[in-house]
Design a protein around this motif. Structure first.
Motif, PDB file in Angstrom:
ATOM      1  N   ASP A  27      37.076  31.908  36.804  1.00  0.00           N
ATOM      2  CA  ASP A  27      37.678  33.157  37.289  1.00  0.00           C
ATOM      3  C   ASP A  27      38.070  33.996  36.076  1.00  0.00           C
ATOM      4  O   ASP A  27      39.240  34.114  35.724  1.00  0.00           O
ATOM      5  N   TYR A  28      37.045  34.573  35.447  1.00  0.00           N
ATOM      6  CA  TYR A  28      37.241  35.269  34.175  1.00  0.00           C
ATOM      7  C   TYR A  28      38.240  36.430  34.296  1.00  0.00           C
ATOM      8  O   TYR A  28      39.087  36.615  33.431  1.00  0.00           O
ATOM      9  N   GLU A  33      43.355  38.742  32.673  1.00  0.00           N
ATOM     10  CA  GLU A  33      44.615  39.394  33.031  1.00  0.00           C
ATOM     11  C   GLU A  33      45.814  38.555  32.599  1.00  0.00           C
ATOM     12  O   GLU A  33      46.819  39.096  32.115  1.00  0.00           O
ATOM     13  N   ASP A  34      45.719  37.235  32.727  1.00  0.00           N
ATOM     14  CA  ASP A  34      46.834  36.363  32.334  1.00  0.00           C
ATOM     15  C   ASP A  34      47.153  36.483  30.840  1.00  0.00           C
ATOM     16  O   ASP A  34      48.308  36.641  30.459  1.00  0.00           O
ATOM     17  N   TRP A  35      46.134  36.425  29.979  1.00  0.00           N
ATOM     18  CA  TRP A  35      46.449  36.493  28.544  1.00  0.00           C
ATOM     19  C   TRP A  35      46.766  37.917  28.111  1.00  0.00           C
ATOM     20  O   TRP A  35      47.569  38.119  27.201  1.00  0.00           O
ATOM     21  N   LEU A  66      43.051  45.525  31.429  1.00  0.00           N
ATOM     22  CA  LEU A  66      43.828  46.340  30.495  1.00  0.00           C
ATOM     23  C   LEU A  66      44.477  47.525  31.208  1.00  0.00           C
ATOM     24  O   LEU A  66      45.677  47.774  31.072  1.00  0.00           O
ATOM     25  N   GLU A  67      43.685  48.250  31.973  1.00  0.00           N
ATOM     26  CA  GLU A  67      44.185  49.467  32.611  1.00  0.00           C
ATOM     27  C   GLU A  67      45.133  49.152  33.762  1.00  0.00           C
ATOM     28  O   GLU A  67      46.090  49.890  33.994  1.00  0.00           O
ATOM     29  N   SER A  68      44.921  48.038  34.465  1.00  0.00           N
ATOM     30  CA  SER A  68      45.844  47.682  35.551  1.00  0.00           C
ATOM     31  C   SER A  68      47.212  47.281  35.004  1.00  0.00           C
ATOM     32  O   SER A  68      48.224  47.437  35.686  1.00  0.00           O
TER      33      SER A  68
END
Length: 168
Positions: A27-28, A33-35, A66-68
């Motif tokens: 789940d790339y 998003e996690d890191w 990044l944008e979220s």
């Protein structure tokens, strides 16, 4: 690492190309998003991040994350050309990577002096009354890959040259 303590992060995450176990992430998008959430936490309010990425679905998922999270895109991504080794992306793939440049603010500190190269005398030109003796580096950076005999080489499969990292 403490919250809002870092000025700059420069990272080369896996591209999820299934080239090795460390480069196969189920789940790339969630992983990215996690890191990136942790990067947001440790970056100062004026902090920036450079991310090496490959033109595959990984770059799209990275940009979405990044944008979220609220990062601001700071420039058209420069391309880093690796002159010796490719990244194995098929007939159109090859030997370049995109460098994403984002920040927590749309006005971060950037040392623009390092983004200039000397011009040759014949290339000087006057523009609106000013003489420019330096050029801004364009969107294409060319550095040779580090092969196994390079004295700079360490045990990292996608190591970037020190000179490139100093430029960023």
């Amino acid at each position: 690492i403490g919250t809002e303590t870092i000025d700059l992060i420069c990272t080369d995450p896996p591209y999820n190309m299934d080239k090795a176990e460390w480069d196969s992430i189920p789940d790339y998008g969630k992983w990215v998003e996690d890191w990136l959430r942790q990067c947001w936490r440790v970056l100062k309010p004026s902090g920036s991040i450079y991310i090496f990425q490959r033109q595959n679905s990984a770059i799209a998922q990275t940009i979405i994350a990044l944008e979220s999270l609220g990062f601001h895109s700071l420039a058209n991504p420069p391309l880093y050309r690796d002159c010796v080794q490719g990244t194995g992306a098929g007939p159109w793939g090859g030997n370049y990577e995109t460098i994403l440049f984002y920040s927590k603010t749309d006005e971060p500190y950037v040392n623009t002096d390092v983004l200039e190269v000397e011009r040759e005398e014949k290339d000087k030109r006057a523009y609106r009354g000013q003489t420019y003796e330096k050029n801004k580096i364009g969107g294409y950076l060319r550095f040779p890959a580090l092969d196994e005999k390079d004295p700079e080489r360490v045990d990292f499969p996608t190591q970037k040259p020190v000179a490139l990292m100093e430029l960023l």
